[in-house]
Design an enzyme around this catalytic site. Sequence first.
Site, PDB file in Angstrom:
ATOM      1  N   ASP A   6       0.861  -1.182   0.000  1.00 17.99           N
ATOM      2  CA  ASP A   6       0.000   0.000   0.000  1.00 17.99           C
ATOM      3  C   ASP A   6       0.901   1.236   0.000  1.00 17.99           C
ATOM      4  O   ASP A   6       1.559   1.529   0.997  1.00 17.99           O
ATOM      5  CB  ASP A   6      -0.908  -0.027   1.235  1.00 17.99           C
ATOM      6  N   ASN A   9       1.121   8.593   0.662  1.00 12.01           N
ATOM      7  CA  ASN A   9       1.922   9.796   0.486  1.00 12.01           C
ATOM      8  C   ASN A   9       3.079   9.893   1.467  1.00 12.01           C
ATOM      9  O   ASN A   9       4.120  10.469   1.151  1.00 12.01           O
ATOM     10  CB  ASN A   9       1.034  11.040   0.619  1.00 12.01           C
ATOM     11  N   THR A  10       2.926   9.307   2.647  1.00 11.63           N
ATOM     12  CA  THR A  10       3.961   9.387   3.678  1.00 11.63           C
ATOM     13  C   THR A  10       4.701   8.069   3.839  1.00 11.63           C
ATOM     14  O   THR A  10       5.928   8.051   3.960  1.00 11.63           O
ATOM     15  CB  THR A  10       3.341   9.796   5.029  1.00 11.63           C
ATOM     16  N   GLY A 107      -9.214   7.435  -5.453  1.00 14.45           N
ATOM     17  CA  GLY A 107      -7.956   6.850  -5.003  1.00 14.45           C
ATOM     18  C   GLY A 107      -8.056   5.343  -4.813  1.00 14.45           C
ATOM     19  O   GLY A 107      -9.042   4.839  -4.258  1.00 14.45           O
ATOM     20  N   ALA A 108      -7.023   4.628  -5.258  1.00 12.75           N
ATOM     21  CA  ALA A 108      -7.030   3.165  -5.152  1.00 12.75           C
ATOM     22  C   ALA A 108      -7.176   2.705  -3.712  1.00 12.75           C
ATOM     23  O   ALA A 108      -7.851   1.712  -3.425  1.00 12.75           O
ATOM     24  CB  ALA A 108      -5.748   2.598  -5.768  1.00 12.75           C
ATOM     25  N   ASP A 109      -6.547   3.432  -2.778  1.00  8.38           N
ATOM     26  CA  ASP A 109      -6.630   3.036  -1.370  1.00  8.38           C
ATOM     27  C   ASP A 109      -8.055   3.139  -0.845  1.00  8.38           C
ATOM     28  O   ASP A 109      -8.493   2.321  -0.034  1.00  8.38           O
ATOM     29  CB  ASP A 109      -5.678   3.870  -0.522  1.00  8.38           C
TER      30      ASP A 109
END
Length: 269
Positions: A6, A9-10, A107-109
Amino acid sequence: MLLTIDIGNTHIVLGVMQGLEVISSFRMTTQVSRTSDEYGIMIIQMISSKGIAVDDIEDVIVCSVVPNVMFSLKNSIIRYLNKKPYIVGEGLKVGIAIRTDSPKSVGADRIVNSVAAYNIYGGPCMAIDFGTSTTYDITNANGEFIGGLITAGISISADVIGKRAAQLPYIEIKKPRSILDCKNTVSSMQAGLVYGYIGQVEYIIKQVKQELAVDEFMVVSTGGLGRIITDETDLIDVHDKYLTQKGLKLIYDRSKKGDKHERIGRDYI
């Protein structure tokens, strides 16, 4: 075993799974500048450090919200794990319809979390992911993703106030003993941040339930800072640390069984 990745961004979170059980989980910082060799070596070292043989990894599935990382990461998996990864958003069946104006832009997540929340906990439901941003994703009783909200994450809120207010420091995100336990600047900031965020979460959940007009509504949280908020409200039913990893496993299982090419539009993904 299945390796789930997964890419946020961080952080990049990796999970080694057997069925829906996460055997081991690893976390690394998301860096666009890393090469495929760097990613490959790090992934192998992390897996091996837990006594898991690389040859035991049967497949790899990835979801990402950072496109610039994908070239290096995909190549690292092919070169070092000798696997062609499944990528959420590249023709994989996910099992829920996307009822939004632009399904491809979701978003995929968010899709992965919604798949896990609906299939494991039932619908209608909302998956709340406390990450860099906080996402609230809603799936109705028919298994249709109908949208959601995106807000600044609690860590972003803490960073911004530290950067933009000259006399305010950067603080640890923690809940004071009481909302009135604000005897200094740090505890005042912590109380405002945590209790203010709890208020935001509770208001959004109540408003969604009211507008959906449903009696039964499952709310599932996940994400690194999710436990801090979840423990302070009765409106979140369960905190699932590995919700995204479980969603990736469910999508992988579905993709292995059927045709990986499916129409993309308002009705399908």
